[in-house]
Design a protein around this motif. Structure first.
Motif, mmCIF file in Angstrom:
data_model
loop_
_atom_site.group_PDB
_atom_site.id
_atom_site.type_symbol
_atom_site.label_atom_id
_atom_site.label_comp_id
_atom_site.label_asym_id
_atom_site.label_seq_id
_atom_site.Cartn_x
_atom_site.Cartn_y
_atom_site.Cartn_z
ATOM 1 N N ASP B 110 0.825 -1.211 0.000
ATOM 2 C CA ASP B 110 0.000 0.000 0.000
ATOM 3 C C ASP B 110 0.857 1.259 0.000
ATOM 4 O OD1 ASP B 110 -2.194 -1.575 -0.007
ATOM 5 O OD2 ASP B 110 -2.810 -1.151 2.063
ATOM 6 N N LEU B 111 1.914 1.209 0.822
ATOM 7 C CA LEU B 111 2.842 2.333 0.870
ATOM 8 C C LEU B 111 3.477 2.540 -0.504
ATOM 9 C CD1 LEU B 111 3.966 4.187 3.200
ATOM 10 C CD2 LEU B 111 6.003 2.749 3.123
ATOM 11 N N HIS B 112 3.800 1.436 -1.141
ATOM 12 C CA HIS B 112 4.383 1.494 -2.472
ATOM 13 C C HIS B 112 3.432 2.181 -3.457
ATOM 14 C CE1 HIS B 112 5.093 -0.182 -6.526
ATOM 15 N NE2 HIS B 112 6.351 -0.067 -6.195
ATOM 16 N N GLN B 113 2.187 1.803 -3.390
ATOM 17 C CA GLN B 113 1.212 2.378 -4.303
ATOM 18 C C GLN B 113 1.055 3.879 -4.077
ATOM 19 O OE1 GLN B 113 -0.063 0.897 -6.997
ATOM 20 N NE2 GLN B 113 -0.573 3.041 -7.362
ATOM 21 N N TRP B 114 1.068 4.275 -2.818
ATOM 22 C CA TRP B 114 1.012 5.698 -2.477
ATOM 23 C C TRP B 114 2.200 6.431 -3.096
ATOM 24 C CZ3 TRP B 114 3.954 9.332 0.117
ATOM 25 C CH2 TRP B 114 3.293 10.479 0.556
ATOM 26 N N GLY B 115 3.371 5.826 -2.977
ATOM 27 C CA GLY B 115 4.573 6.429 -3.535
ATOM 28 C C GLY B 115 4.504 6.574 -5.047
ATOM 29 N N VAL B 116 3.992 5.559 -5.699
ATOM 30 C CA VAL B 116 3.850 5.610 -7.157
ATOM 31 C C VAL B 116 2.963 6.792 -7.551
ATOM 32 C CG1 VAL B 116 2.825 4.447 -9.141
ATOM 33 C CG2 VAL B 116 4.230 3.150 -7.539
#
Lengths: 129, 129
Positions: B110-116
DNA sequence: CAGAATCCTAGGAGATACTG
DNA sequence: CAGTATCTCCTAGGATTCTG
């Protein structure tokens, strides 16, 4: 160096590749909150639906003026919190979470759950000794 | 100080409270990976389903012996990676992700998706100038 | 009330060289 | 091959004092 957009990059790579801090969405996101006081500050603001400076300082136990101000300035310039000031004397300044900030906190739920589980196991093992 | 177990603690508090690093599941979890090289190391090991020391050093561009060893030792004692050595000469040492390590990486999705999403917006704004 | 300005220190991280 | 052992450096963070 292009920014990778596949959902599995970094978070759980499916194939070998290079990771550069500047381009990795996970490291980018973590970079916004990996300073000592930022998450406690965000949580307090979130929990109160907005907080004033000194109130924040009281709630975030142990933070100094220097670090609180520095953290708030960075959180603001990163768009995670917003600052609302009245130009009265004495001044009134309120800090609120932005949508972006709220969304970031939500992404930590899974990590939180992992932490809860591990802490439970650690306590169980300590108790067994 | 009891460890809080409500799912919303820290990750998105519903009510004001104190946060102590030792008791907060999120800060506990982040403490496992917030050193400079730990996530890149974990991602490489995950991507290769196990890696040897020098191979790892080659893949994690820029890491030094000192930091690679230090990071691996800590990841091992935290139970995130396992070390498999043969007692031959020359030695062969392989590092693999544990289940615990895999589960931790998954929580970063989820954090990754936010970063993207945020990186995309940043690029869009820069392009507009 | 809500900070700003200085000064200072511990430890995370890098560089280099060596070894069972 | 898979690491240790030192040394050094930098900077995140703390302590203290001051102010519009």
């Amino acid at each position: 160096m292009p920014i990778s957009t596949q959902p599995t990059d970094c978070a759980l790579p499916t194939e070998p590749r290079d990771y550069y801090h500047e381009d990795c969405p996970v490291l980018y996101a973590l970079g916004k909150v990996d300073q000592k006081w930022k998450l406690p500050i965000l949580w307090q603001i979130a929990g109160h639906h907005g907080l004033r400076y000194n109130e924040l300082k009281r709630q975030v136990r142990g933070v100094t003026n220097t670090m609180l101000t520095k953290s708030l300035r960075e959180l603001e310039s990163d768009g995670l919190v917003s600052r609302h000031a009245t130009s009265t004397v004495p001044p009134e300044v309120a800090y609120r979470l932005t949508l972006k900030g709220k969304q970031l906190l939500v992404t930590l739920q899974d990590l939180h759950q992992w932490g809860v589980t591990q802490l439970k196991q650690e306590r169980r093992q300590q108790h067994a000794n």
